[in-house]
Design a protein around this motif. Structure first.
Motif, short mmCIF file in Angstrom:
data_model
loop_
_atom_site.label_atom_id
_atom_site.label_comp_id
_atom_site.label_asym_id
_atom_site.label_seq_id
_atom_site.Cartn_x
_atom_site.Cartn_y
_atom_site.Cartn_z
N GLU A 201 -2.90 38.54 -32.78
CA GLU A 201 -1.46 38.33 -32.93
C GLU A 201 -1.12 37.92 -34.35
O GLU A 201 -0.14 38.42 -34.94
CB GLU A 201 -0.97 37.26 -31.95
N LEU A 202 -1.92 37.04 -34.94
CA LEU A 202 -1.66 36.61 -36.31
C LEU A 202 -1.77 37.76 -37.29
O LEU A 202 -0.87 37.99 -38.11
CB LEU A 202 -2.64 35.49 -36.70
N LEU A 203 -2.84 38.53 -37.21
CA LEU A 203 -3.03 39.64 -38.15
C LEU A 203 -1.95 40.70 -37.97
O LEU A 203 -1.45 41.27 -38.96
CB LEU A 203 -4.41 40.26 -37.95
N GLY A 204 -1.55 40.96 -36.74
CA GLY A 204 -0.48 41.92 -36.51
C GLY A 204 0.83 41.47 -37.13
O GLY A 204 1.56 42.27 -37.75
N MET A 205 1.16 40.19 -37.00
CA MET A 205 2.40 39.67 -37.57
C MET A 205 2.36 39.67 -39.09
O MET A 205 3.37 39.98 -39.75
CB MET A 205 2.64 38.26 -37.04
N LEU A 206 1.22 39.33 -39.68
CA LEU A 206 1.12 39.33 -41.14
C LEU A 206 1.24 40.75 -41.68
O LEU A 206 1.88 40.99 -42.72
CB LEU A 206 -0.21 38.71 -41.57
N ASN A 207 0.62 41.70 -41.01
CA ASN A 207 0.74 43.09 -41.43
C ASN A 207 2.19 43.56 -41.34
O ASN A 207 2.71 44.20 -42.27
CB ASN A 207 -0.15 43.96 -40.54
N ASP A 208 2.87 43.21 -40.26
CA ASP A 208 4.29 43.56 -40.12
C ASP A 208 5.12 42.91 -41.23
O ASP A 208 6.04 43.54 -41.77
CB ASP A 208 4.82 43.11 -38.76
N ALA A 209 4.81 41.67 -41.56
CA ALA A 209 5.59 40.95 -42.57
C ALA A 209 5.56 41.67 -43.91
O ALA A 209 6.59 41.81 -44.58
CB ALA A 209 5.05 39.52 -42.72
N VAL A 210 4.38 42.12 -44.31
CA VAL A 210 4.27 42.84 -45.58
C VAL A 210 5.10 44.11 -45.55
O VAL A 210 5.91 44.38 -46.46
CB VAL A 210 2.79 43.17 -45.90
N HIS A 211 4.97 44.89 -44.50
CA HIS A 211 5.63 46.20 -44.47
C HIS A 211 7.14 46.09 -44.24
O HIS A 211 7.89 46.96 -44.69
CB HIS A 211 4.99 47.08 -43.40
N GLU A 212 7.58 45.04 -43.59
CA GLU A 212 9.01 44.86 -43.39
C GLU A 212 9.71 44.51 -44.70
O GLU A 212 10.86 44.90 -44.92
CB GLU A 212 9.27 43.80 -42.33
N GLU A 213 9.03 43.80 -45.58
CA GLU A 213 9.62 43.48 -46.88
C GLU A 213 9.43 44.60 -47.89
O GLU A 213 10.26 44.79 -48.78
CB GLU A 213 9.01 42.19 -47.43
N ASP A 214 8.33 45.34 -47.78
CA ASP A 214 8.04 46.41 -48.73
C ASP A 214 7.34 47.54 -47.98
O ASP A 214 6.12 47.55 -47.86
CB ASP A 214 7.16 45.89 -49.87
N PRO A 215 8.10 48.53 -47.49
CA PRO A 215 7.50 49.62 -46.71
C PRO A 215 6.46 50.42 -47.49
O PRO A 215 5.61 51.08 -46.88
CB PRO A 215 8.70 50.49 -46.34
N ASP A 216 6.51 50.36 -48.82
CA ASP A 216 5.56 51.12 -49.63
C ASP A 216 4.29 50.33 -49.96
O ASP A 216 3.38 50.86 -50.60
CB ASP A 216 6.22 51.57 -50.94
N ALA A 217 4.24 49.08 -49.56
CA ALA A 217 3.07 48.25 -49.87
C ALA A 217 1.88 48.65 -49.01
O ALA A 217 2.02 49.30 -47.96
CB ALA A 217 3.40 46.78 -49.65
#
Length: 361
Positions: A201-217
């Protein structure tokens, strides 16, 4: 092939004194450059947020670092972005934008990021790492795991929001397949780090956090890769690239054998995802255990040769740039630098330089 180095002492480039060593007191550190009576975490974080005037100057250290790495022709720096550099203590939960206004008004690694990127050197931060010494005061993942995950999500989004002009690749957390050993070693605190559901759950949320702020990251999850069963499919769901950490000579100085690095090709075939060697290295001491500078240089040459021979390994980063007077355990942890504590190049620095310059032609 991209070539990188790891920084393990981000406080040096944020204008801060060293935090408390893992083993304390560690008398061997007395008399070395920058050595001091080492701070407790609370004192360290207080200095960061202006409660003390005892801050060092980060600019000379950053300029020296940038010049050295530019001469080396390094492509990227992988560096801790400790959570408590940006959030001193875990206050009341807020919505994301209110949290940004109230808590995230200091970004002490700005000078480092901007100076390196101006030199053409990319920065790959390690974000939301749950090492106890890196967490905001009062943040306890064991007592409130759901709150911890939400806070990690907000923390990551705010860092990506702030740095996305400069930073395009983010490592989320650190070695999730090795959290149980981090806990045994005292680097992490609490039984929650042993729970598989919490990790996913933690890794999934952190991955989502990066892509929600920067879809190209791009996101990376790195794994301790010396162990036999990496369970790589479990973690590959939550990142764009797989990072691997190899230390085949961690417990035995000789013979030097980098054959385990070939596992990277198998992991590419298993996941279909780009693979990098996030960490690999060899200590130059202590000599009583058989480590020395010549063998360190031999390891760097062998590891780079192995990486260059593999079609699907896109990068390698040597652990680490510089020895630090901040002490860890076991003792070989304190000798992995390509430079010593006086910033004098070791033989391995010259070996790495030769490899990089040869492959730039």
């Amino acid at each position: 092939m991209l070539f990188g180095v790891n920084l393990d002492d981000p406080w040096r480039y944020a204008g801060l004194r060293e935090p408390k060593s893992i083993i304390f007191p560690h008398l061997i550190s007395i008399g070395l450059p920058e050595s001091k009576i080492l701070d407790t975490i609370d004192e360290f974080v207080a200095k960061l947020h202006g409660d003390s005037e005892e801050k060092s100057q980060d600019i000379p250290a950053i300029l020296s670092l940038a010049d050295m790495l530019a001469d080396l022709k390094i492509d990227f720096v992988r560096c801790w972005f400790p959570w408590n550099f940006f959030e001193r203590e875990a206050g009341e939960m807020k919505e994301l934008n209110k949290w940004q206004d109230a808590s995230y008004n200091e970004y002490p690694l700005d000078n480092l990021v901007e100076t390196l990127t101006r030199k053409g050197i990319s920065v790959v931060p390690v974000v939301a790492c749950g090492y106890q010494r890196m967490l905001p005061k009062g943040l306890n993942p064991d007592s409130a795991p759901n709150e911890y995950i939400k806070r990690g999500y907000f923390h990551t989004r705010l860092l990506v929001r702030h740095y996305k002009k400069f930073i395009h690749t983010w490592q989320i957390e650190n070695e999730p397949n090795w959290w149980h050993m981090h806990t045994v070693a005292g680097w992490r605190s609490g039984a929650v780090w042993l729970e598989g559901a919490f990790a996913e759950e933690l890794l999934g949320m952190l991955n989502d956090a990066v892509h929600e702020e920067d879809p190209d990251a791009t996101t990376i999850i790195n794994l301790e890769a010396d162990k036999q069963d990496l369970n790589v499919i479990k973690y590959s769901k939550y990142c764009d690239r797989i990072g691997l950490d190899f230390y085949p000579n961690y417990r035995l100085a000789y013979p030097i054998n980098v054959s385990i690095l070939s596992r990277a090709e198998a992991i590419y075939k298993e996941t279909g995802k780009e693979v990098i060697i996030s960490e690999t290295g060899y200590p130059s001491g202590p000599s009583i255990l058989g480590y020395n500078e010549q063998r360190q240089a031999e390891y760097v040459r062998s590891a780079c040769s192995s990486a260059l021979s593999m079609d699907h390994v896109k990068a390698i980063a040597i652990w680490r740039y510089r020895d630090s007077t901040w002490r860890s355990f076991p003792e070989q942890e304190n000798y992995f630098g390509l430079l010593d504590t006086y910033e004098r190049p070791k033989i391995a620095w010259r070996a790495y330089s030769d490899i990089i310059h040869t492959n730039r032609r």
